[in-house]
Each structure stands twice: as structure tokens, then as C-alpha cells.
Design an enzyme around this catalytic site. Sequence first.
Site, PDB file in Angstrom:
ATOM      1  N   LYS A   1       1.113  -1.198  -0.074  1.00 53.84           N
ATOM      2  CA  LYS A   1       0.281  -0.406   0.300  1.00 53.84           C
ATOM      3  C   LYS A   1       0.821   1.103   0.585  1.00 53.84           C
ATOM      4  CE  LYS A   1      -1.593   1.356   4.111  1.00 53.84           C
ATOM      5  NZ  LYS A   1      -1.716   3.294   3.890  1.00 53.84           N
ATOM      6  N   ASN A   2       2.115   1.251   0.314  1.00 57.17           N
ATOM      7  CA  ASN A   2       2.876   2.719   1.108  1.00 57.17           C
ATOM      8  C   ASN A   2       3.863   2.839  -0.301  1.00 57.17           C
ATOM      9  OD1 ASN A   2       1.146   2.940   3.055  1.00 57.17           O
ATOM     10  ND2 ASN A   2       2.498   2.791   4.962  1.00 57.17           N
TER      11      ASN A   2
ATOM     12  N   ARG B   1      -4.772  10.287   4.941  1.00 61.07           N
ATOM     13  CA  ARG B   1      -4.098  11.407   5.012  1.00 61.07           C
ATOM     14  C   ARG B   1      -2.916  11.716   3.634  1.00 61.07           C
ATOM     15  NH1 ARG B   1      -2.327  14.158   9.042  1.00 61.07           N
ATOM     16  NH2 ARG B   1      -0.393  13.711   8.491  1.00 61.07           N
TER      17      ARG B   1
ATOM     18  N   CYS C   1      -5.626  13.178  13.486  1.00 62.83           N
ATOM     19  CA  CYS C   1      -4.986  11.880  13.290  1.00 62.83           C
ATOM     20  C   CYS C   1      -4.915  10.650  14.236  1.00 62.83           C
ATOM     21  CB  CYS C   1      -4.137  11.299  11.984  1.00 62.83           C
ATOM     22  SG  CYS C   1      -3.812  10.187  12.110  1.00 62.83           S
TER      23      CYS C   1
ATOM     24  N   ARG D   1       0.473  14.705  13.184  1.00 63.51           N
ATOM     25  CA  ARG D   1       0.897  14.718  12.306  1.00 63.51           C
ATOM     26  C   ARG D   1       0.775  15.400  10.993  1.00 63.51           C
ATOM     27  NH1 ARG D   1      -1.174   8.604  10.138  1.00 63.51           N
ATOM     28  NH2 ARG D   1       0.634   8.769   9.279  1.00 63.51           N
TER      29      ARG D   1
ATOM     30  N   ASP E   1       4.816   0.656  11.798  1.00 61.99           N
ATOM     31  CA  ASP E   1       4.039  -0.222  11.511  1.00 61.99           C
ATOM     32  C   ASP E   1       3.786  -1.541  12.149  1.00 61.99           C
ATOM     33  OD1 ASP E   1       2.371   2.171  10.490  1.00 61.99           O
ATOM     34  OD2 ASP E   1       3.344   2.286   8.063  1.00 61.99           O
TER      35      ASP E   1
ATOM     36  N   VAL F   1       8.087   7.071  17.010  1.00 63.04           N
ATOM     37  CA  VAL F   1       7.915   7.694  15.630  1.00 63.04           C
ATOM     38  C   VAL F   1       6.248   8.484  15.960  1.00 63.04           C
ATOM     39  CG1 VAL F   1       6.952   7.311  13.147  1.00 63.04           C
ATOM     40  CG2 VAL F   1       8.659   6.364  14.196  1.00 63.04           C
TER      41      VAL F   1
ATOM     42  N   ARG G   1      -8.611  -0.469   4.732  1.00 58.93           N
ATOM     43  CA  ARG G   1      -7.341   0.142   3.938  1.00 58.93           C
ATOM     44  C   ARG G   1      -6.231  -0.066   3.712  1.00 58.93           C
ATOM     45  NH1 ARG G   1      -5.718   4.289   7.817  1.00 58.93           N
ATOM     46  NH2 ARG G   1      -4.489   5.408   5.771  1.00 58.93           N
TER      47      ARG G   1
HETATM   48  C1  UD1 Z   1       4.258   7.006   6.353  1.00 58.33           C
HETATM   49  C2  UD1 Z   1       3.608   6.093   6.590  1.00 58.33           C
HETATM   50  C3  UD1 Z   1       2.504   5.134   7.905  1.00 58.33           C
HETATM   51  C4  UD1 Z   1       3.887   5.051   8.956  1.00 58.33           C
HETATM   52  C5  UD1 Z   1       4.701   5.542   8.383  1.00 58.33           C
HETATM   53  C6  UD1 Z   1       6.234   6.498   9.616  1.00 58.33           C
HETATM   54  C7  UD1 Z   1       2.707   6.206   3.913  1.00 58.33           C
HETATM   55  C8  UD1 Z   1       1.325   6.664   3.118  1.00 58.33           C
HETATM   56  N1  UD1 Z   1       2.328   6.230   5.554  1.00 58.33           N
HETATM   57  O1  UD1 Z   1       3.239   8.127   6.965  1.00 58.33           O
HETATM   58  O2  UD1 Z   1       2.327   4.100   7.005  1.00 58.33           O
HETATM   59  O3  UD1 Z   1       3.283   4.588  10.002  1.00 58.33           O
HETATM   60  O4  UD1 Z   1       5.605   7.017   7.076  1.00 58.33           O
HETATM   61  O5  UD1 Z   1       7.229   5.043   8.994  1.00 58.33           O
HETATM   62  O6  UD1 Z   1       4.023   5.890   3.442  1.00 58.33           O
HETATM   63  N2  UD1 Z   1       6.580  14.870  11.095  1.00 58.33           N
HETATM   64  C9  UD1 Z   1       6.491  16.106  11.220  1.00 58.33           C
HETATM   65  N3  UD1 Z   1       6.421  17.328   9.747  1.00 58.33           N
HETATM   66  C10 UD1 Z   1       6.286  16.490   8.622  1.00 58.33           C
HETATM   67  C11 UD1 Z   1       5.906  15.292   8.490  1.00 58.33           C
HETATM   68  C12 UD1 Z   1       6.536  14.073   9.357  1.00 58.33           C
HETATM   69  O7  UD1 Z   1       6.682  16.832  12.363  1.00 58.33           O
HETATM   70  O8  UD1 Z   1       5.844  17.086   8.349  1.00 58.33           O
HETATM   71  C13 UD1 Z   1       6.704  14.052  11.812  1.00 58.33           C
HETATM   72  C14 UD1 Z   1       5.257  13.169  12.281  1.00 58.33           C
HETATM   73  O9  UD1 Z   1       4.649  13.540  12.964  1.00 58.33           O
HETATM   74  C15 UD1 Z   1       5.781  11.427  12.692  1.00 58.33           C
HETATM   75  C16 UD1 Z   1       6.730  11.873  12.065  1.00 58.33           C
HETATM   76  O10 UD1 Z   1       6.940  12.571  11.520  1.00 58.33           O
HETATM   77  O11 UD1 Z   1       5.654  11.918  14.405  1.00 58.33           O
HETATM   78  C17 UD1 Z   1       7.429  10.334  10.788  1.00 58.33           C
HETATM   79  O12 UD1 Z   1       5.833  10.667   9.432  1.00 58.33           O
HETATM   80  P1  UD1 Z   1       6.076  10.224   8.738  1.00 58.33           P
HETATM   81  O13 UD1 Z   1       7.500   9.569   8.140  1.00 58.33           O
HETATM   82  O14 UD1 Z   1       6.304  11.807   8.168  1.00 58.33           O
HETATM   83  O15 UD1 Z   1       4.872   9.649   8.637  1.00 58.33           O
HETATM   84  P2  UD1 Z   1       3.780   9.776   6.238  1.00 58.33           P
HETATM   85  O16 UD1 Z   1       4.743   9.694   5.436  1.00 58.33           O
HETATM   86  O17 UD1 Z   1       2.585  10.019   6.857  1.00 58.33           O
END
Ligand code: UD1
Length: 421
Positions: A22-23, A93, A117, A122, A308, A330, A400
Site C-alpha cells: 500500500k505505502n 492523509r 489523526c 502528523r 507499523d 515515531v 484501508r
Molecule cells: C508513513 C506511512 C505510515 C508509517 C509512517 C512511519 C505512508 C502512506 N504512510 O506515514 O504507514 O506509519 O510513514 O513509518 O507511507 N512529521 C513532521 N512534519 C512533517 C512530516 C512528518 O513533524 O511534515 C513527523 C510526524 O508527525 C511523525 C514523523 O514525522 O512523528 C514521521 O512521520 P512520517 O514519516 O511523515 O509519516 P507518514 O509519511 O505520514
Amino acid sequence: MDKLHITGGKPLCGELRISGAKNAALPILAGALLSEAPVTIGNVPHLHDITTTMELLGRMGVQLVVDEKLNIEVDSSSIQNFYAPYELVKTMRASILVLGPLLSRFGRAEVSLPGGCAIGTRPVNLHLQGLAAMGADINVRNGYIHAVAKRLKGCRLVLDQVTVTGTENLMMAAALAEGKTVIENAAREPEVIDLANFLNQLGAQVRGAGTGILEIEGVESLDRPGRHYNILPDRIETGTYLVAAAMTGGRVKLKNARPALLDAVLVKLRAAGAEIRVGENWIELDMHGRRPCSVSIRTAPYPAFPTDMQAQFIAMNAIAEGVGIITETVFENRFMHVQEMQRMGADIKLESNTAIVKGIPWLTAAPVMATDLRASACLVLAGLVAEGKTVIERIYHIDRGYECIEEKLSQLGAEIRRIPH
Ligand code: UD1
């Protein structure tokens, strides 16, 4: 809303085929927006998030054709608008992933802010800061990100924090930017590599995927015709079925898997007492009917233990021998499943970002509610070993991210039924 009924106590045995990730599929579908020529994407999992992405692209005017093998042809030459509405973004998201490609190829995008969320705040500040540094003019008003740019300009970006979709969004934006972009502290997840491979097949020049430094030499256009790309197997789905077999004392062989992407998870499953054999694209786990031993884990970005898989290991520790300490680094609020597990008799104490799980011989069935995708996986796993019939509500979360979960588990001998509402 559909429910799942699970009667616990059956060891899972047999073979399964793992679906596409999925990701990886979500960013790759968004990445198809960058291509002037139609592209075909294969091994796409049949999931609710994929349908949402297709709806999102379809509403922009992108032509999508699904063939009998479930390959998806994406043709973005007919795109009419650059808009991702709140009603779709709030359910997924990852819709934010259209921002980078739209801005880079068409010079504008209007994408709803994802909002809150269940697993934490996030934010998407790193996505926006990166695009602004590349020259985009970004305004957030009325809950929407309004972004415009003439042509993005390559630059050096140092991400404050490792972000998976942030890295992907910026990589896609950089693909058509003028000059070279360097992304430091980039995410190293296999799904980031899959996206880079996909873009490179279209003619992009992305180097360093899988390391912490990405170098992207912008090109004028991505127009190589007739491209087909197969999505890599889902490592989280793989890990979830391995845990299911380990918890039930069973034996499974998972095909179309990529064991090399699961090192951190396999180390912990072996520590829990599982015998594991791997080939290049299959993996076999045999628990020899034993009860697992507790394991302690600490989640962190790849290649460390994936967040995950955290909920699934809470479920395993709940019935394991001993005490396991699970630390989540995370996301700040990713223990929603713990309360539901406690209702099934689990002995779990929460101390800020740590769960202390004392294993008990068996859980007891209860009506429970899924709160997010991986939390629902945890409850399904708990149901497989609980005494009695567990009823899980709000299973749209599980749809999902897990393709045909009840069919796959039934194939392994589980007593599980979907009750349509
Ligand atoms: C992706 C995965 C999700 C997985 C996560 C961590 C997809 C579609 N989803 O989510 O399944 O659980 O990686 O492996 O690939 N953060 C910030 N600012 C930002 C972006 C992120 O502070 O602009 C923080 C987030 O709040 C979190 C951390 O960074 O604490 C990691 O998040 P991130 O890697 O961005 O998660 P996703 O990409 O949303």
C-alpha cells in the site's frame, strides 16, 4: 458498518500470497501525475486507500483504466484541475502526495490540509517548507494549501525529522525542477526506493534512494511511453501474517514476499521462538506449536523496527511468556489499541511512549473497536487467540490496508467471518 467475528484458538497453517505494498502504491499512483505518457502499474493491492487515490485522480480528470489483471493504466494528459478536496483527504492523509507532482508539473495545486489523526498530530510542515525552499509560493487558508510556482528550482534540503511521505513528495517535486536537489536526512524506507525506481523508469534522475541522502537532477519532462511498473510486496502485511502464525503456534509460508525488507522484524520473531526460513521471494515461519516468548522493541525509521508493526507485537506479547517493553518513538499517540486489548484481559501498562506488556496464557473474547489501521490488525490477531468469539467494529480501518484479510486468514484455517451491515 461491517464487523468481523473471530473465534479464537486455531493454529494458522498453510500458504498465502502477499499483496503489493500500500505505502508504495500510493506515492507511485501520485507519481504517475508527473508522466506525460500513460503508465501502467501492476501488483496494486485491492484496498480502500487505493480506491480513494483513484477517485482523487479521477476527479482531477486523470483517465484510469483497470484491466482484468488489476493493472492500472494512468493517463494524466487529460487533467483538468489540480484540486484535492477535504472530503477525500480527511479519509486518507496520503492524499498530500499529489501536492509535489501537481506543483512540479503544472505549477499549481490546491490540497486540503490533512488535519488530525488517531495516531498523533502528523503535521505536513516539512513537505511545505521543502517546496517553499524550491521556490513555491505557499499559502494556507480556509483549511487548504494553495501552492503556485513557475518552475521549481533545485536546492539543498535538510529535513528536521525523517518523514516518509515528506521525502516522497519532495522527491517527486524535484524530479521536474530546474537543476539539482539534494535531500538530506531522507527516509530510507523500501517504499521510497520503489518510488525512485518508478520515477527513474519514467526518465527521472534520482540517485541515492535507500540512503539518507537523495540527489535528484531535474529533467524537463517525463515522457517515456508505454511503461509498466510492478509495486513491491507489502512488508507490513507480510509481518502481520508472520505474527499471526507465531501467536497461534502455527506454520505459514508466504509467497511473493521480500524477506530482505523485514530484517528487524525477523530478528524479533526469532527471539520470540519462531523458526524462520527465507528464499528470495518467500518466507516460512514455524512455531512448532509453542507459545511465543516476550520480546522488547523500539520503533524508529527504517531500517529499524517499523512503527507499523508495533501494534501487532503488542498483541503477540500479550499472550507471550514473560514481559516485553514496547517503545514507540515515531508517533506520539499510537497506543489506541491498548485499551481495547485490556478489555480482552491483556495486562498492559502505559508509561508515556512505552507499553509494558506482561504476557498471560490466553485472552478472552470481547466486543472491541478498531481505531486505526494497525490497531485493527492488533485486534484481529488478539481475536485469533482469544477464548470465545471476538466482535470487531469499525473494520473499515482494516480495509484501508489489508487486502481480503478474512479470506486470507480463513485460507490459513482461522475461524473469521465478515458480517455486512
Ligand atoms: C508513513 C506511512 C505510515 C508509517 C509512517 C512511519 C505512508 C502512506 N504512510 O506515514 O504507514 O506509519 O510513514 O513509518 O507511507 N512529521 C513532521 N512534519 C512533517 C512530516 C512528518 O513533524 O511534515 C513527523 C510526524 O508527525 C511523525 C514523523 O514525522 O512523528 C514521521 O512521520 P512520517 O514519516 O511523515 O509519516 P507518514 O509519511 O505520514
